[in-house]
Design a protein around this motif. Structure first.
Motif, PDB file in Angstrom:
ATOM      1  N   MET A   1       6.786   8.579  -4.940  1.00 27.68           N
ATOM      2  CA  MET A   1       5.726   8.087  -5.770  1.00 27.68           C
ATOM      3  C   MET A   1       4.707   9.172  -5.963  1.00 27.68           C
ATOM      4  SD  MET A   1       3.287   4.995  -5.879  1.00 27.68           S
ATOM      5  CE  MET A   1       4.730   4.141  -6.049  1.00 27.68           C
ATOM      6  N   THR A   2       4.016   9.093  -6.983  1.00 27.45           N
ATOM      7  CA  THR A   2       2.999  10.079  -7.270  1.00 27.45           C
ATOM      8  C   THR A   2       1.672   9.593  -6.759  1.00 27.45           C
ATOM      9  OG1 THR A   2       2.112  11.475  -8.975  1.00 27.45           O
ATOM     10  CG2 THR A   2       2.411   9.184  -9.516  1.00 27.45           C
ATOM     11  N   ASN A 205      -4.249  16.348  -3.047  1.00 26.70           N
ATOM     12  CA  ASN A 205      -2.860  16.809  -2.920  1.00 26.70           C
ATOM     13  C   ASN A 205      -1.982  15.901  -2.057  1.00 26.70           C
ATOM     14  OD1 ASN A 205      -4.598  19.670  -2.968  1.00 26.70           O
ATOM     15  ND2 ASN A 205      -2.815  19.624  -4.299  1.00 26.70           N
ATOM     16  N   ILE A 206      -2.547  15.269  -1.052  1.00 20.79           N
ATOM     17  CA  ILE A 206      -1.773  14.489  -0.082  1.00 20.79           C
ATOM     18  C   ILE A 206      -1.949  13.006  -0.343  1.00 20.79           C
ATOM     19  CG2 ILE A 206      -1.399  14.006   2.367  1.00 20.79           C
ATOM     20  CD1 ILE A 206      -2.602  16.768   2.971  1.00 20.79           C
ATOM     21  N   THR A 248       5.996   6.495   3.313  1.00 19.91           N
ATOM     22  CA  THR A 248       6.134   7.776   2.618  1.00 19.91           C
ATOM     23  C   THR A 248       4.853   8.607   2.747  1.00 19.91           C
ATOM     24  OG1 THR A 248       7.698   6.921   0.990  1.00 19.91           O
ATOM     25  CG2 THR A 248       6.480   8.887   0.377  1.00 19.91           C
ATOM     26  N   LEU A 249       5.023   9.878   3.054  1.00 24.61           N
ATOM     27  CA  LEU A 249       3.946  10.852   3.013  1.00 24.61           C
ATOM     28  C   LEU A 249       4.337  11.922   2.014  1.00 24.61           C
ATOM     29  CD1 LEU A 249       1.201  11.616   4.307  1.00 24.61           C
ATOM     30  CD2 LEU A 249       2.504  13.070   5.894  1.00 24.61           C
ATOM     31  N   GLY A 250       3.438  12.219   1.057  1.00 22.73           N
ATOM     32  CA  GLY A 250       3.778  13.155   0.002  1.00 22.73           C
ATOM     33  C   GLY A 250       2.716  14.213  -0.212  1.00 22.73           C
ATOM     34  N   TYR A 251       3.142  15.332  -0.787  1.00 23.56           N
ATOM     35  CA  TYR A 251       2.227  16.434  -1.112  1.00 23.56           C
ATOM     36  C   TYR A 251       2.518  16.901  -2.527  1.00 23.56           C
ATOM     37  CZ  TYR A 251      -0.404  20.784  -0.826  1.00 23.56           C
ATOM     38  OH  TYR A 251      -1.307  21.785  -1.047  1.00 23.56           O
ATOM     39  N   GLU A 259       0.698  19.314 -15.094  1.00 26.20           N
ATOM     40  CA  GLU A 259       2.104  19.179 -14.737  1.00 26.20           C
ATOM     41  C   GLU A 259       2.300  19.810 -13.372  1.00 26.20           C
ATOM     42  OE1 GLU A 259       6.242  21.176 -16.217  1.00 26.20           O
ATOM     43  OE2 GLU A 259       4.896  20.381 -17.759  1.00 26.20           O
ATOM     44  N   ARG A 260       2.892  19.073 -12.440  1.00 25.73           N
ATOM     45  CA  ARG A 260       3.031  19.650 -11.112  1.00 25.73           C
ATOM     46  C   ARG A 260       4.207  19.062 -10.345  1.00 25.73           C
ATOM     47  NH1 ARG A 260      -2.142  17.853  -7.439  1.00 25.73           N
ATOM     48  NH2 ARG A 260      -2.073  15.595  -7.714  1.00 25.73           N
ATOM     49  N   TRP A 261       4.628  19.851  -9.349  1.00 28.86           N
ATOM     50  CA  TRP A 261       5.732  19.492  -8.477  1.00 28.86           C
ATOM     51  C   TRP A 261       5.185  18.930  -7.173  1.00 28.86           C
ATOM     52  CZ3 TRP A 261      10.843  20.100 -10.033  1.00 28.86           C
ATOM     53  CH2 TRP A 261      11.036  20.842 -11.201  1.00 28.86           C
ATOM     54  N   GLY A 262       6.043  18.243  -6.428  1.00 29.96           N
ATOM     55  CA  GLY A 262       5.630  17.706  -5.151  1.00 29.96           C
ATOM     56  C   GLY A 262       6.808  17.524  -4.206  1.00 29.96           C
ATOM     57  N   LEU A 263       6.484  17.272  -2.939  1.00 29.69           N
ATOM     58  CA  LEU A 263       7.470  16.978  -1.908  1.00 29.69           C
ATOM     59  C   LEU A 263       7.102  15.666  -1.235  1.00 29.69           C
ATOM     60  CD1 LEU A 263       7.969  20.450  -0.168  1.00 29.69           C
ATOM     61  CD2 LEU A 263       9.603  19.268  -1.651  1.00 29.69           C
TER      62      LEU A 263
END
Length: 290
Positions: A1-2, A205-206, A248-251, A259-263
């Motif tokens: 998820m964003t 970011n997180i 879920t933990l995302g960055y 426009e951006r990427w994430g993990l």
């Protein structure tokens, strides 16, 4: 998820690109996973995608399966959503699976290849005082043989209608509620589907989210008398109930509004169910918002 900011500013989600081999069906779409707060629909030409590596293992079966030993799977999943404009979005997924299942005396069966594909359309009816959307999804079983010893799907088409509600609690996150009904065209029981979701930005970011994702059998399978004697993939039984929790933990790299990427890292655990496996799932996902 964003992240929450992306949900507020873009209304969410993504396009479909192709995963691995599904060129014929997915040549024009984008990618993600059932994650980007589902009720929000992406603006025209924008979207969200996720390519994920998933592992799952189970050595318990909730129900009557005296021959079960353990079950493991590794798969690569590609999911995407793409805004079509006029409050419509296209979404879907495809998975490449590697499965292994053993009985209580150590006999093993394996399978690998593409599984079911799912393609759907979502429409957002309103944005205030809460987001309200509906979706129509079809499951397509054309990329594998359902007669394999360890099949990767049950070989039937499914059709699902779902109502999705979302609400921003900015700056305290967002929540989502979903309810649906899945018609299964052959032997297995129809299913009630439901989901509760909460997510929050820790900083720009997180982010963190959690879900309760559930399936409740409609108890109308054609072969109820034989449910306890079914063999093959124990994740594909004709009637089962299942509830699982996802953390879920995302960055996200870069700054919001770009426009951006994430993990993402996700842990999934079944917390209740009947006639189903009980195990642990782990996922590492690469995401893109555009």
């Amino acid at each position: 998820m964003t992240s929450l900011r992306q949900i507020r500013l873009r209304h969410s989600l993504s396009p479909f690109k192709k995963l691995l081999v599904a060129t014929s069906i997915f040549a024009t779409l984008g990618f993600s996973q059932t994650s980007f707060a589902g009720a929000w629909v992406a603006d025209k030409g924008s979207g969200y995608g996720k390519l994920s590596l998933n592992t799952y293992s189970a050595d318990e079966f909730e129900g009557d399966s005296p021959t079960f030993g353990d079950f493991t799977s590794s798969n690569v999943t590609y999911y995407g959503e793409y805004g079509l404009g006029s409050s419509f979005a296209l979404y879907g997924s495809v998975t490449y699976q590697q499965l292994e299942q053993s009985d209580n005396v150590g006999n093993e069966t394996t399978s690998n290849g593409l599984g079911d594909t799912e393609i759907g359309v979502r429409y957002q009816w309103q944005a205030e005082p809460f987001v309200l959307s509906t979706s129509l999804l079809v499951k397509l079983p054309y990329l594998y043989d359902e007669n394999d010893e360890l099949p990767r799907g049950n070989g039937q088409e499914d059709i699902e209608f779902r109502v999705l509600i979302g609400k921003s609690l900015y700056p305290y996150g967002y929540f989502g509620v979903e309810a649906g009904y899945r018609v299964r065209t052959d032997t297995p029981s129809d299913e009630y589907r439901y989901l509760l979701e909460y997510g929050v930005d820790i900083n720009e970011n997180i982010y963190f989210r959690t879900k309760l994702d559930g399936i409740l059998s409609a108890n109308n399978a054609d072969d109820i008398d034989n449910l306890d004697n079914q063999v093959g993939n124990l994740t594909l039984l004709s009637e089962f109930d299942l509830g699982k929790v996802e953390l879920t933990l995302g960055y996200n790299f870069g700054r919001p509004n770009k426009e951006r990427w994430g993990l993402e890292f996700t842990y999934t655990k079944e917390v209740y169910g009947e006639n189903t496996l009980q195990g642990d799932g782990f996922q590492l996902g690469l995401t893109r918002v555009f």
